[in-house]
Design an enzyme around this catalytic site. Structure first.
Site, PDB file in Angstrom:
ATOM      1  CE1 TYR A 272      12.750 -25.265  23.393  1.00  0.00           C
ATOM      2  CE2 TYR A 272      12.229 -27.123  24.820  1.00  0.00           C
ATOM      3  CZ  TYR A 272      11.947 -26.349  23.700  1.00  0.00           C
ATOM      4  OH  TYR A 272      10.881 -26.665  22.902  1.00  0.00           O
TER       5      TYR A 272
ATOM      6  CE  LYS B 149      11.695 -30.178  22.642  1.00  0.00           C
ATOM      7  NZ  LYS B 149      10.881 -31.401  22.882  1.00  0.00           N
TER       8      LYS B 149
ATOM      9  CB  SER C 144      11.249 -26.378  19.331  1.00  0.00           C
ATOM     10  OG  SER C 144      11.368 -24.974  19.393  1.00  0.00           O
TER      11      SER C 144
HETATM   12  C1  WQD Z   1       7.878 -13.987  21.770  1.00  0.00           C
HETATM   13  C2  WQD Z   1       8.220 -12.534  21.565  1.00  0.00           C
HETATM   14  C3  WQD Z   1       9.834 -11.633  23.063  1.00  0.00           C
HETATM   15  C4  WQD Z   1       7.457 -11.710  26.715  1.00  0.00           C
HETATM   16  C5  WQD Z   1       9.698 -19.497  22.931  1.00  0.00           C
HETATM   17  C6  WQD Z   1      10.754 -20.518  23.072  1.00  0.00           C
HETATM   18  C7  WQD Z   1      10.725 -21.449  21.893  1.00  0.00           C
HETATM   19  C8  WQD Z   1       9.336 -21.995  21.704  1.00  0.00           C
HETATM   20  C9  WQD Z   1       8.315 -20.883  21.595  1.00  0.00           C
HETATM   21  C10 WQD Z   1       9.134 -24.195  22.653  1.00  0.00           C
HETATM   22  C11 WQD Z   1       9.707 -12.249  21.693  1.00  0.00           C
HETATM   23  C12 WQD Z   1       8.492 -10.925  23.215  1.00  0.00           C
HETATM   24  C13 WQD Z   1       7.864 -11.868  25.386  1.00  0.00           C
HETATM   25  C14 WQD Z   1       7.272 -10.399  27.238  1.00  0.00           C
HETATM   26  C15 WQD Z   1       7.903  -9.482  25.114  1.00  0.00           C
HETATM   27  N1  WQD Z   1       9.007 -22.856  22.775  1.00  0.00           N
HETATM   28  N2  WQD Z   1       8.069 -10.773  24.619  1.00  0.00           N
HETATM   29  N3  WQD Z   1       7.494  -9.340  26.407  1.00  0.00           N
HETATM   30  O1  WQD Z   1      11.023 -16.642  22.763  1.00  0.00           O
HETATM   31  O2  WQD Z   1       9.796 -16.637  20.519  1.00  0.00           O
HETATM   32  O3  WQD Z   1       9.968 -18.709  21.810  1.00  0.00           O
HETATM   33  O4  WQD Z   1       8.439 -20.085  22.776  1.00  0.00           O
HETATM   34  O5  WQD Z   1       9.451 -24.824  21.712  1.00  0.00           O
HETATM   35  O6  WQD Z   1      11.629 -22.484  22.155  1.00  0.00           O
HETATM   36  O7  WQD Z   1      11.996 -19.840  23.075  1.00  0.00           O
HETATM   37  O8  WQD Z   1       8.497 -16.890  22.636  1.00  0.00           O
HETATM   38  O9  WQD Z   1       6.624 -15.849  23.788  1.00  0.00           O
HETATM   39  O10 WQD Z   1       8.892 -15.873  24.946  1.00  0.00           O
HETATM   40  O11 WQD Z   1       8.521 -14.381  22.985  1.00  0.00           O
HETATM   41  O12 WQD Z   1       8.116  -8.507  24.407  1.00  0.00           O
HETATM   42  O13 WQD Z   1       6.911 -10.181  28.419  1.00  0.00           O
HETATM   43  O14 WQD Z   1       7.566 -11.772  22.568  1.00  0.00           O
HETATM   44  O15 WQD Z   1      10.904 -10.692  23.155  1.00  0.00           O
HETATM   45  O16 WQD Z   1      10.073 -11.295  20.743  1.00  0.00           O
HETATM   46  P1  WQD Z   1       9.914 -17.132  21.906  1.00  0.00           P
HETATM   47  P2  WQD Z   1       8.106 -15.768  23.684  1.00  0.00           P
END
Ligand code: WQD
Length: 345
Positions: free
Chosen positions: A151, A155, A126
């Site tokens: 998590y 990785k 990741s």
């Molecule tokens: C993306 C953006 C949030 C929800 C995660 C894991 C990472 C990988 C990919 C596995 C951020 C914003 C989110 C909401 C929002 N997974 N958001 N409102 O955190 O980049 O990565 O998924 O490998 O390990 O951490 O993904 O989709 O949670 O967030 O504004 O209700 O969307 O703040 O900026 P993230 P995400």
């Protein structure tokens, strides 16, 4: 044609990768204890392919259970290892459960690969191994910084285990694939991400749009980015899936430079949260009900990939743009809503 074991084969990326592997002429078996995967996903993959994919419901962190699978199939050519827990907030609440599950299952898989002579492994990693990268776009040589969550730490540890195992046993090859943000669903809308309580942005957007949620929150628009919201490298799950097929094929052909290569799987384009929402509204024709809220703890401000190494050495080129990612995510959410029992059928 090679015979490939896909662990976590009833999960989101695992199921899409099984489809891609079969469509590229490979024989596939799946191992998934259904603790996070869905049995119905295995059935949906079979419907999509017109071919049954046997899933062994084994807990890979249990050495005895895992060994039986290899005894039953001593002709496996390669393993693609997805099986792991992957919720960032859950890992913060239950760190030991994450270390036990994610590390034990990897060590068991590698021990069994060694015992049964399976010399080609692809490991699901990741972009979270980078933490808050200093330079963008992120290249594979960027240093691993403090993991933002247990998590992400599992990785980082997993990659370290793979590197040291292949150093000790040079005739084994492991490809490490670092996903950026996998989103979207198969073009058929027959398979996609199944998660009743998602934490990630795109399923929250589609659940809000279809009315499963009244509204959603954009976590912060006061960041130093073009519109104040966070930047991510969203990559279609089918592009991610095809990268696994290519990585396994290159490994089987001994065509990679080393026996533990790492590749970024991203589009190379940074997209803000607000830009993603605008793309969704454009393809769906809907106005999304969202409010602007405070920042979410642990969020990286900006991250996107330099993906040139995967393009050059795997022959991989992502083909889906952000609007198509949103279109397939929306089609999948609507398909789920039309299914009588939703994610259970
Ligand atoms: C993306 C953006 C949030 C929800 C995660 C894991 C990472 C990988 C990919 C596995 C951020 C914003 C989110 C909401 C929002 N997974 N958001 N409102 O955190 O980049 O990565 O998924 O490998 O390990 O951490 O993904 O989709 O949670 O967030 O504004 O209700 O969307 O703040 O900026 P993230 P995400």
């Amino acid at each position: 044609m090679a015979k490939i074991l896909v662990t976590g084969g009833c999960g989101y990326i695992g199921s899409h990768t099984i489809v891609d592997l079969v469509e590229n002429g490979h024989e596939v078996i799946s191992a998934d204890n259904l603790s996070r995967g869905f049995a119905v996903m295995n059935q949906r993959v079979a419907d999509l392919l017109g071919l049954e994919i046997v899933n062994y419901q084994v807990d890979l962190s249990d050495r005895i259970q895992a060994r039986q699978l290899f005894e039953d199939h001593n002709d496996i050519d390669g393993i693609i290892h997805f099986a792991a827990y992957k919720s960032v907030p859950e890992s913060v609440e239950q760190p030991l459960m994450y270390y036990r599950n994610n590390i034990d299952s990897l060590v068991n898989v590698l021990e069994l690969a060694q015992e049964f002579g399976v010399k080609n492994v692809v490991f699901s990693s990741s972009c979270s191994v980078y933490g808050n990268a200093d330079e963008l776009p992120v290249t594979e040589s960027a240093p691993m910084k403090e993991a933002e969550s247990p998590y992400a730490h599992t990785k980082q540890i997993g990659e370290g285990i793979c590197a040291r195992f292949t150093k000790a046993f040079p005739d084994f090859k492991i490809v490490l694939l670092r996903y950026f943000n996998p989103v979207g669903a198969h073009a058929s809308a027959k398979i996609g991400e199944m998660n009743k309580r998602p934490e990630n942005l795109v399923p929250i957007v589609t659940q809000t749009a279809i009315g499963l949620r009244d509204s959603m929150t954009v976590f912060g628009t006061d960041y130093d980015t073009k519109d104040g919201s966070c930047v991510r490298d969203y990559i279609h799950v089918s592009d991610i899936a095809h990268a696994h097929t290519l990585a396994m094929q290159q490994s089987l052909k001994n065509a990679l430079p080393g026996n533990c290569e790492v590749y970024n799987l991203g589009t190379g384009e940074g997209v803000t949260v607000l830009e993603l929402i605008a793309a969704f509204e454009k393809v769906s024709g809907l106005k999304l009900n969202y409010t602007i809220g405070g920042r979410r703890a642990g969020d990286v401000i900006k991250v996107y990939a330099n993906n040139s190494k995967a393009e050059k050495e795997l022959g991989w080129k992502p083909v889906y743009d952000i609007e198509t990612m949103m279109q397939t995510a929306w089609a999948w959410e609507k398909a789920l809503a039309e299914t009588p029992a939703g994610m259970d059928s």
